[in-house]
Design a protein around this motif. Structure first.
Motif, PDB file in Angstrom:
ATOM      1  N   ARG A  14      52.857 -40.174  12.402  1.00 50.22           N
ATOM      2  CA  ARG A  14      53.870 -40.715  11.498  1.00 50.22           C
ATOM      3  C   ARG A  14      54.697 -39.593  10.881  1.00 50.22           C
ATOM      4  NH1 ARG A  14      53.307 -45.964   9.938  1.00 50.22           N
ATOM      5  NH2 ARG A  14      51.449 -47.065  10.659  1.00 50.22           N
ATOM      6  N   PRO A  15      55.984 -39.860  10.660  1.00 55.98           N
ATOM      7  CA  PRO A  15      56.813 -38.841  10.006  1.00 55.98           C
ATOM      8  C   PRO A  15      56.520 -38.704   8.514  1.00 55.98           C
ATOM      9  CG  PRO A  15      58.099 -40.816  10.384  1.00 55.98           C
ATOM     10  CD  PRO A  15      56.772 -41.037  11.068  1.00 55.98           C
ATOM     11  N   ASP A  16      55.975 -39.775   7.908  1.00 62.50           N
ATOM     12  CA  ASP A  16      55.734 -39.790   6.460  1.00 62.50           C
ATOM     13  C   ASP A  16      54.382 -40.414   6.143  1.00 62.50           C
ATOM     14  OD1 ASP A  16      56.401 -42.296   7.339  1.00 62.50           O
ATOM     15  OD2 ASP A  16      57.713 -42.778   5.636  1.00 62.50           O
ATOM     16  N   PRO A  17      53.284 -39.831   6.625  1.00 64.86           N
ATOM     17  CA  PRO A  17      51.964 -40.443   6.444  1.00 64.86           C
ATOM     18  C   PRO A  17      51.539 -40.474   4.983  1.00 64.86           C
ATOM     19  CG  PRO A  17      51.742 -38.223   7.294  1.00 64.86           C
ATOM     20  CD  PRO A  17      53.197 -38.544   7.330  1.00 64.86           C
ATOM     21  N   VAL A  18      50.892 -41.582   4.605  1.00 61.28           N
ATOM     22  CA  VAL A  18      50.385 -41.747   3.242  1.00 61.28           C
ATOM     23  C   VAL A  18      48.877 -41.961   3.312  1.00 61.28           C
ATOM     24  CG1 VAL A  18      50.507 -43.071   1.103  1.00 61.28           C
ATOM     25  CG2 VAL A  18      52.574 -42.757   2.500  1.00 61.28           C
ATOM     26  N   LEU A  19      48.138 -41.106   2.627  1.00 57.63           N
ATOM     27  CA  LEU A  19      46.681 -41.209   2.561  1.00 57.63           C
ATOM     28  C   LEU A  19      46.271 -41.682   1.176  1.00 57.63           C
ATOM     29  CD1 LEU A  19      45.552 -37.876   4.303  1.00 57.63           C
ATOM     30  CD2 LEU A  19      46.069 -40.091   5.359  1.00 57.63           C
ATOM     31  N   GLY A  20      45.472 -42.731   1.115  1.00 50.34           N
ATOM     32  CA  GLY A  20      44.848 -43.146  -0.127  1.00 50.34           C
ATOM     33  C   GLY A  20      43.519 -42.426  -0.253  1.00 50.34           C
TER      34      GLY A  20
ATOM     35  N   VAL B  93      52.608 -34.973   4.160  1.00 47.52           N
ATOM     36  CA  VAL B  93      51.655 -36.007   3.752  1.00 47.52           C
ATOM     37  C   VAL B  93      51.863 -36.364   2.283  1.00 47.52           C
ATOM     38  CG1 VAL B  93      49.203 -36.526   3.393  1.00 47.52           C
ATOM     39  CG2 VAL B  93      49.952 -35.322   5.471  1.00 47.52           C
ATOM     40  N   THR B  94      51.849 -37.658   1.988  1.00 48.67           N
ATOM     41  CA  THR B  94      51.820 -38.144   0.609  1.00 48.67           C
ATOM     42  C   THR B  94      50.412 -38.650   0.315  1.00 48.67           C
ATOM     43  OG1 THR B  94      54.155 -38.757   0.559  1.00 48.67           O
ATOM     44  CG2 THR B  94      52.710 -39.907  -0.975  1.00 48.67           C
ATOM     45  N   THR B  95      49.888 -38.337  -0.861  1.00 49.53           N
ATOM     46  CA  THR B  95      48.551 -38.797  -1.243  1.00 49.53           C
ATOM     47  C   THR B  95      48.637 -39.666  -2.495  1.00 49.53           C
ATOM     48  OG1 THR B  95      48.035 -36.888  -2.661  1.00 49.53           O
ATOM     49  CG2 THR B  95      47.548 -36.689  -0.303  1.00 49.53           C
ATOM     50  N   ILE B  96      47.839 -40.707  -2.499  1.00 50.74           N
ATOM     51  CA  ILE B  96      47.749 -41.611  -3.640  1.00 50.74           C
ATOM     52  C   ILE B  96      46.271 -41.800  -3.972  1.00 50.74           C
ATOM     53  CG2 ILE B  96      48.239 -43.922  -4.520  1.00 50.74           C
ATOM     54  CD1 ILE B  96      50.629 -44.060  -2.688  1.00 50.74           C
TER      55      ILE B  96
ATOM     56  N   ILE C 105      50.275 -47.409   1.952  1.00 50.65           N
ATOM     57  CA  ILE C 105      49.186 -46.541   2.393  1.00 50.65           C
ATOM     58  C   ILE C 105      48.838 -46.819   3.854  1.00 50.65           C
ATOM     59  CG2 ILE C 105      46.755 -45.949   2.026  1.00 50.65           C
ATOM     60  CD1 ILE C 105      47.251 -46.653  -0.967  1.00 50.65           C
ATOM     61  N   HIS C 106      48.780 -45.759   4.633  1.00 48.75           N
ATOM     62  CA  HIS C 106      48.442 -45.896   6.051  1.00 48.75           C
ATOM     63  C   HIS C 106      46.938 -45.783   6.291  1.00 48.75           C
ATOM     64  CE1 HIS C 106      52.717 -44.267   6.284  1.00 48.75           C
ATOM     65  NE2 HIS C 106      52.781 -45.528   6.658  1.00 48.75           N
ATOM     66  N   LEU C 107      46.265 -44.919   5.562  1.00 46.06           N
ATOM     67  CA  LEU C 107      44.809 -44.762   5.686  1.00 46.06           C
ATOM     68  C   LEU C 107      44.223 -44.626   4.294  1.00 46.06           C
ATOM     69  CD1 LEU C 107      42.225 -44.292   7.373  1.00 46.06           C
ATOM     70  CD2 LEU C 107      42.772 -41.841   7.343  1.00 46.06           C
ATOM     71  N   GLN C 108      43.345 -45.561   3.935  1.00 40.53           N
ATOM     72  CA  GLN C 108      42.700 -45.544   2.632  1.00 40.53           C
ATOM     73  C   GLN C 108      41.250 -45.113   2.781  1.00 40.53           C
ATOM     74  OE1 GLN C 108      43.837 -46.420  -0.768  1.00 40.53           O
ATOM     75  NE2 GLN C 108      41.941 -45.226  -0.962  1.00 40.53           N
ATOM     76  N   ILE C 109      40.867 -44.054   2.088  1.00 41.64           N
ATOM     77  CA  ILE C 109      39.487 -43.583   2.066  1.00 41.64           C
ATOM     78  C   ILE C 109      38.800 -44.161   0.832  1.00 41.64           C
ATOM     79  CG2 ILE C 109      37.989 -41.560   2.022  1.00 41.64           C
ATOM     80  CD1 ILE C 109      39.725 -41.763   4.535  1.00 41.64           C
TER      81      ILE C 109
ATOM     82  N   ILE D   2      44.495 -51.823  -2.169  1.00 44.19           N
ATOM     83  CA  ILE D   2      43.492 -51.356  -1.218  1.00 44.19           C
ATOM     84  C   ILE D   2      43.568 -52.164   0.070  1.00 44.19           C
ATOM     85  CG2 ILE D   2      41.001 -51.190  -0.782  1.00 44.19           C
ATOM     86  CD1 ILE D   2      40.682 -50.545  -3.778  1.00 44.19           C
ATOM     87  N   LEU D   3      43.633 -53.478  -0.059  1.00 40.64           N
ATOM     88  CA  LEU D   3      43.649 -54.343   1.126  1.00 40.64           C
ATOM     89  C   LEU D   3      44.958 -54.280   1.890  1.00 40.64           C
ATOM     90  CD1 LEU D   3      41.802 -57.526  -0.197  1.00 40.64           C
ATOM     91  CD2 LEU D   3      40.915 -55.749   1.321  1.00 40.64           C
ATOM     92  N   GLN D   4      46.016 -53.806   1.261  1.00 41.78           N
ATOM     93  CA  GLN D   4      47.299 -53.696   1.953  1.00 41.78           C
ATOM     94  C   GLN D   4      47.408 -52.431   2.791  1.00 41.78           C
ATOM     95  OE1 GLN D   4      50.154 -54.213  -1.242  1.00 41.78           O
ATOM     96  NE2 GLN D   4      50.352 -56.402  -0.824  1.00 41.78           N
ATOM     97  N   ALA D   5      46.443 -51.531   2.687  1.00 43.88           N
ATOM     98  CA  ALA D   5      46.453 -50.331   3.525  1.00 43.88           C
ATOM     99  C   ALA D   5      46.343 -50.733   4.996  1.00 43.88           C
ATOM    100  CB  ALA D   5      45.301 -49.410   3.146  1.00 43.88           C
ATOM    101  N   ASP D   6      47.027 -49.989   5.856  1.00 34.56           N
ATOM    102  CA  ASP D   6      46.964 -50.293   7.285  1.00 34.56           C
ATOM    103  C   ASP D   6      45.546 -50.175   7.821  1.00 34.56           C
ATOM    104  OD1 ASP D   6      49.688 -50.618   7.275  1.00 34.56           O
ATOM    105  OD2 ASP D   6      50.141 -48.715   8.260  1.00 34.56           O
ATOM    106  N   GLN D   7      44.835 -49.165   7.369  1.00 33.82           N
ATOM    107  CA  GLN D   7      43.499 -48.856   7.867  1.00 33.82           C
ATOM    108  C   GLN D   7      42.642 -48.390   6.703  1.00 33.82           C
ATOM    109  OE1 GLN D   7      43.584 -45.909  10.939  1.00 33.82           O
ATOM    110  NE2 GLN D   7      41.374 -45.839  11.239  1.00 33.82           N
ATOM    111  N   ILE D   8      41.375 -48.793   6.678  1.00 34.55           N
ATOM    112  CA  ILE D   8      40.461 -48.441   5.592  1.00 34.55           C
ATOM    113  C   ILE D   8      39.206 -47.797   6.179  1.00 34.55           C
ATOM    114  CG2 ILE D   8      39.005 -49.316   3.718  1.00 34.55           C
ATOM    115  CD1 ILE D   8      41.023 -51.599   3.381  1.00 34.55           C
TER     116      ILE D   8
END
Length: 249
Positions: free
Chosen positions: A27-33, A60-63, A124-128, A185-191
């Motif tokens: 992704r050009p603008d990945p977002v990590l939770g 990378v953007t982090t939330i 969020i694309h990937l939520q940890i 949390i549930l709206q993240a693409d991947q958890i």
């Protein structure tokens, strides 16, 4: 749910870092939770290792999920300090791309609304996630109702006791926090839900195999289409029968 069981948290962290790398490079603008606590440290160590081997994190953007109320970012037990220590100071993630709730805000309701705006602006694309011994994700504690938006939460006694190991005295543990709500949390693409140690075995079994219940907040992850549960053998012991088959729900 996909379930992956590793011999050690170190091995598990490498696997989660590989999942993050796929997102970061695709992704050009990945977002990590991101989450805090001892559980995700092997992931952060592995991600730092990938960065040192050439993985660029500058885009990378982090939330972050949550922050204690009443601790300044410089406090050694604040989650801002934790993230700086374990990830941000060790990589090239840009400071303007880092988002953590402000636990020192004068107007907590306004801070919660501001944070929801941040989440809407950066899906969020990937939520940890980690999981508390009572099943909380973020600081969404067991309750009759799980709140969807960012909110102030009163920490349950078992959460305070669990977190007391990071403080000199249990009296020093903050009793309130700001946390991302379950909707974000549930709206993240991947958890990815991570858990290690025998003390997490019972709650992992309840969250993965039990009913979806608000008094086991992590069980709501069963409703998400793309969840990977990453465990060590001790935390996974309640999921499988003697033949190594996943127990029926």
């Amino acid at each position: 749910m996909n379930i992956r069981v590793f011999d050690t948290p170190h091995d598990a962290g490498i696997y989660v870092a590989a999942l993050a790398e796929q997102v970061i490079q695709s992704r050009p603008d990945p977002v990590l939770g991101l989450a805090t606590g001892s559980t995700p440290i092997p992931f952060y160590d592995a991600l730092v290792g990938l960065h040192r081997c050439g993985l660029d994190l500058s885009h990378v953007t982090t939330i972050n999920l949550d922050e204690y109320i009443g601790l300044p970012p410089t406090h050694e037990q604040s989650y801002a300090h934790f993230m700086h220590t374990h990830l941000f100071s060790r990589t090239n993630i840009r400071s303007e791309n880092i988002h953590i709730p402000n636990g020192m805000a004068d107007d907590l309701a306004a801070e919660c609304a501001r944070y929801d705006d941040v989440i809407r602006a950066h899906p969020i694309h990937l939520q940890i996630l980690g999981i508390g011994v009572n099943g909380h994700i973020g600081f969404n504690e067991p309750d009759d109702l799980l709140l969807s938006k960012t909110h102030v939460v009163e920490l349950r006694p078992e959460t305070v006791r669990s977190n007391a190991r990071f403080f000199e005295r249990i009296e020093d543990v903050p009793r309130r926090a700001i946390t991302m709500g379950v909707q974000a949390i549930l709206q993240a693409d991947q958890i990815v839900l991570m858990a290690f140690g025998p003390e997490k075995a019972d709650i992992i079994a309840r969250a993965v195999l039990g009913e979806v219940r608000t008094d086991v907040p992590a069980s709501i992850l069963q409703l998400h289409k793309r969840v990977t549960v990453v465990l060590d053998r001790a935390s996974a012991q309640g999921l499988f029968d003697e033949a190594g088959r996943l127990r029926a729900k």
